[in-house]
Design a protein around this motif. Structure first.
Motif, PDB file in Angstrom:
ATOM      1  N   LEU A 195      56.269  10.630  41.269  1.00 37.22           N
ATOM      2  CA  LEU A 195      56.624   9.651  40.240  1.00 37.22           C
ATOM      3  C   LEU A 195      57.963   9.996  39.582  1.00 37.22           C
ATOM      4  N   VAL A 196      58.247  11.284  39.376  1.00 37.09           N
ATOM      5  CA  VAL A 196      59.550  11.667  38.837  1.00 37.09           C
ATOM      6  C   VAL A 196      60.651  11.238  39.804  1.00 37.09           C
ATOM      7  N   ALA A 197      60.448  11.482  41.095  1.00 35.19           N
ATOM      8  CA  ALA A 197      61.437  11.051  42.090  1.00 35.19           C
ATOM      9  C   ALA A 197      61.635   9.535  42.025  1.00 35.19           C
ATOM     10  N   ARG A 198      60.541   8.796  41.948  1.00 36.69           N
ATOM     11  CA  ARG A 198      60.639   7.330  41.856  1.00 36.69           C
ATOM     12  C   ARG A 198      61.367   6.898  40.589  1.00 36.69           C
ATOM     13  N   ALA A 199      61.117   7.589  39.487  1.00 38.07           N
ATOM     14  CA  ALA A 199      61.747   7.217  38.214  1.00 38.07           C
ATOM     15  C   ALA A 199      63.264   7.262  38.295  1.00 38.07           C
ATOM     16  N   PHE A 200      63.785   8.089  39.193  1.00 38.52           N
ATOM     17  CA  PHE A 200      65.235   8.227  39.313  1.00 38.52           C
ATOM     18  C   PHE A 200      65.769   7.625  40.607  1.00 38.52           C
ATOM     19  N   GLY A 201      65.029   6.627  41.119  1.00 37.22           N
ATOM     20  CA  GLY A 201      65.555   5.789  42.179  1.00 37.22           C
ATOM     21  C   GLY A 201      65.273   6.218  43.591  1.00 37.22           C
ATOM     22  N   ALA A 202      64.521   7.286  43.797  1.00 33.27           N
ATOM     23  CA  ALA A 202      64.239   7.748  45.156  1.00 33.27           C
ATOM     24  C   ALA A 202      63.090   6.964  45.771  1.00 33.27           C
ATOM     25  N   GLU A 203      63.084   6.915  47.087  1.00 32.28           N
ATOM     26  CA  GLU A 203      62.042   6.201  47.813  1.00 32.28           C
ATOM     27  C   GLU A 203      60.857   7.126  48.073  1.00 32.28           C
ATOM     28  N   ASN A 204      59.653   6.603  47.853  1.00 33.04           N
ATOM     29  CA  ASN A 204      58.434   7.320  48.209  1.00 33.04           C
ATOM     30  C   ASN A 204      57.967   6.868  49.580  1.00 33.04           C
ATOM     31  N   HIS A 205      57.457   7.811  50.371  1.00 32.33           N
ATOM     32  CA  HIS A 205      56.952   7.528  51.712  1.00 32.33           C
ATOM     33  C   HIS A 205      55.456   7.807  51.728  1.00 32.33           C
ATOM     34  N   ILE A 206      54.683   6.769  51.997  1.00 28.85           N
ATOM     35  CA  ILE A 206      53.230   6.862  51.923  1.00 28.85           C
ATOM     36  C   ILE A 206      52.684   7.287  53.284  1.00 28.85           C
ATOM     37  N   GLY A 207      52.040   8.451  53.316  1.00 33.77           N
ATOM     38  CA  GLY A 207      51.511   8.990  54.564  1.00 33.77           C
ATOM     39  C   GLY A 207      52.565   9.755  55.350  1.00 33.77           C
ATOM     40  N   VAL A 263      53.363  15.759  33.997  1.00 37.86           N
ATOM     41  CA  VAL A 263      52.698  14.659  34.696  1.00 37.86           C
ATOM     42  C   VAL A 263      51.939  15.272  35.872  1.00 37.86           C
ATOM     43  N   LEU A 264      50.620  15.169  35.839  1.00 42.37           N
ATOM     44  CA  LEU A 264      49.768  15.832  36.820  1.00 42.37           C
ATOM     45  C   LEU A 264      49.543  14.974  38.064  1.00 42.37           C
ATOM     46  N   GLY A 265      48.804  15.530  39.012  1.00 42.95           N
ATOM     47  CA  GLY A 265      48.590  14.877  40.297  1.00 42.95           C
ATOM     48  C   GLY A 265      47.430  13.904  40.294  1.00 42.95           C
ATOM     49  N   GLY A 266      47.113  13.417  41.506  1.00 46.26           N
ATOM     50  CA  GLY A 266      46.028  12.463  41.658  1.00 46.26           C
ATOM     51  C   GLY A 266      45.906  11.990  43.083  1.00 46.26           C
ATOM     52  N   GLY A 267      44.797  11.348  43.377  1.00 49.14           N
ATOM     53  CA  GLY A 267      44.539  10.896  44.733  1.00 49.14           C
ATOM     54  C   GLY A 267      45.256   9.619  45.119  1.00 49.14           C
ATOM     55  N   GLN A 268      45.806   8.899  44.157  1.00 48.74           N
ATOM     56  CA  GLN A 268      46.521   7.660  44.447  1.00 48.74           C
ATOM     57  C   GLN A 268      47.949   7.955  44.930  1.00 48.74           C
ATOM     58  N   ASN A 269      48.644   6.914  45.357  1.00 49.15           N
ATOM     59  CA  ASN A 269      50.049   7.109  45.714  1.00 49.15           C
ATOM     60  C   ASN A 269      50.960   6.599  44.604  1.00 49.15           C
ATOM     61  N   ALA A 270      52.198   7.006  44.652  1.00 48.15           N
ATOM     62  CA  ALA A 270      53.123   6.769  43.546  1.00 48.15           C
ATOM     63  C   ALA A 270      53.621   5.336  43.469  1.00 48.15           C
ATOM     64  N   LEU A 271      53.217   4.491  44.418  1.00 52.86           N
ATOM     65  CA  LEU A 271      53.624   3.087  44.403  1.00 52.86           C
ATOM     66  C   LEU A 271      52.474   2.157  44.037  1.00 52.86           C
ATOM     67  N   ASP A 272      51.356   2.715  43.637  1.00 56.70           N
ATOM     68  CA  ASP A 272      50.135   1.930  43.433  1.00 56.70           C
ATOM     69  C   ASP A 272      50.094   1.300  42.034  1.00 56.70           C
ATOM     70  N   ASP A 273      51.097   0.455  41.746  1.00 51.25           N
ATOM     71  CA  ASP A 273      51.172  -0.178  40.432  1.00 51.25           C
ATOM     72  C   ASP A 273      50.045  -1.189  40.210  1.00 51.25           C
ATOM     73  N   ALA A 279      55.568   1.986  33.033  1.00 48.41           N
ATOM     74  CA  ALA A 279      55.818   2.526  31.696  1.00 48.41           C
ATOM     75  C   ALA A 279      56.000   4.035  31.740  1.00 48.41           C
ATOM     76  N   LEU A 280      55.256   4.709  32.608  1.00 47.75           N
ATOM     77  CA  LEU A 280      55.408   6.155  32.757  1.00 47.75           C
ATOM     78  C   LEU A 280      56.786   6.498  33.322  1.00 47.75           C
ATOM     79  N   LEU A 281      57.280   5.689  34.227  1.00 49.02           N
ATOM     80  CA  LEU A 281      58.627   5.909  34.761  1.00 49.02           C
ATOM     81  C   LEU A 281      59.678   5.765  33.660  1.00 49.02           C
ATOM     82  N   GLU A 282      59.517   4.757  32.839  1.00 53.70           N
ATOM     83  CA  GLU A 282      60.447   4.567  31.715  1.00 53.70           C
ATOM     84  C   GLU A 282      60.390   5.751  30.759  1.00 53.70           C
ATOM     85  N   LEU A 283      59.196   6.222  30.486  1.00 56.04           N
ATOM     86  CA  LEU A 283      59.026   7.352  29.584  1.00 56.04           C
ATOM     87  C   LEU A 283      59.673   8.612  30.169  1.00 56.04           C
ATOM     88  N   THR A 284      59.521   8.807  31.465  1.00 54.12           N
ATOM     89  CA  THR A 284      60.155   9.948  32.133  1.00 54.12           C
ATOM     90  C   THR A 284      61.663   9.910  31.956  1.00 54.12           C
TER      91      THR A 284
END
Length: 232
Positions: free
Chosen positions: A93-105, A51-61, A69-74
């Motif tokens: 996103l991998v961290a989020r898939a397993f319940g960790a909190e993402n911090h934006i900025g 799963v590669l990177g990008g300019g968006q944040n990991a909470l930008d559903d 769906a990507l989290l489920e697939l992970t």
């Protein structure tokens, strides 16, 4: 060996991970879900996922509605003991898939920066052979907490959690170890206007920074890439 590659943003690429996969004779299945490509529902058709990177944040559903769906697939890849590699946004996103909190900025890094391995990394199959400290390319604003079951493998002052492992072979990296000097130069041209807005001195110092840090960073990145591919 069939590897699913999830690209989340224009002009991102596999870099040294691609070189290591090519050495291993891997068949790549590239999906660009941000452009409408469907994701597999299950891991059954693949031996590993990147799963590669990008300019968006990991909470930008809202703007990237495929994220859940990507989290489920992970989680499905992990549950079937298949290797997963998340880089930068992918690691978040991998961290989020397993319940960790993402911090934006609040965790801004750009350019080659030093990272340090943890004591636990010395016994890790992917990072164990690397120097305790090495430079590597960074480009991020965000960071994340570790999932409860994760082993922390690397960090620095800007982002405590730079690399982690879950189970046997699910890895999340904040730093861009795939970005060797050719890829960094390509990004510096492709994203020149974006970089200039926030780092106006980058174009003038790129060559010096590349000469100073590039050889060690490239060596570390390729070692990481090859070691992760060996887990598949």
């Amino acid at each position: 060996m069939r590897v699913l590659v999830v690209q989340n943003y224009d002009n991102t690429g596999l870099g040294q991970v691609g070189a290591a996969l090519a050495e291993a004779g891997a068949e790549l299945d590239l999906r660009r879900p941000y452009l409408g490509d469907p994701l597999p529902q299950l891991a059954n058709g693949h031996d590993a996922m990147v799963v590669l990177g990008g300019g968006q944040n990991a909470l930008d559903d809202n703007d990237y509605p495929y994220f859940p769906a990507l989290l489920e697939l992970t989680r499905d890849f992990a549950g079937k003991d298949r290797s997963v590699l998340g880089i930068c946004l992918g690691g978040q996103l991998v961290a989020r898939a397993f319940g960790a909190e993402n911090h934006i900025g609040g965790a801004v890094e750009f350019g080659w920066c030093g990272v340090s391995l943890t004591t636990e990394a010395k016994a890790d199959p992917v990072l164990g052979a690397l120097p305790e400290k090495f430079p590597i390319f960074q480009w991020h604003d965000d960071t994340f907490d570790l999932p409860e079951e994760a082993v922390r493998l690397a960090g620095n002052d800007a982002a405590q959690n730079q690399a982690f492992r879950i189970g046997r072979a699910v890895y999340g990296f904040q730093f861009h170890f795939e970005a060797d000097r050719p890829l960094v130069r390509d990004w510096s041209a492709s994203f020149a206007s974006l970089i200039a807005e926030r780092h106006p001195d980058w174009a003038g110092k790129l060559d010096d920074e590349m000469a100073r840090n590039g050889p060690d960073a490239d060596a570390a990145g390729l070692a990481i890439a090859r070691a992760w591919v060996a887990t598949i």
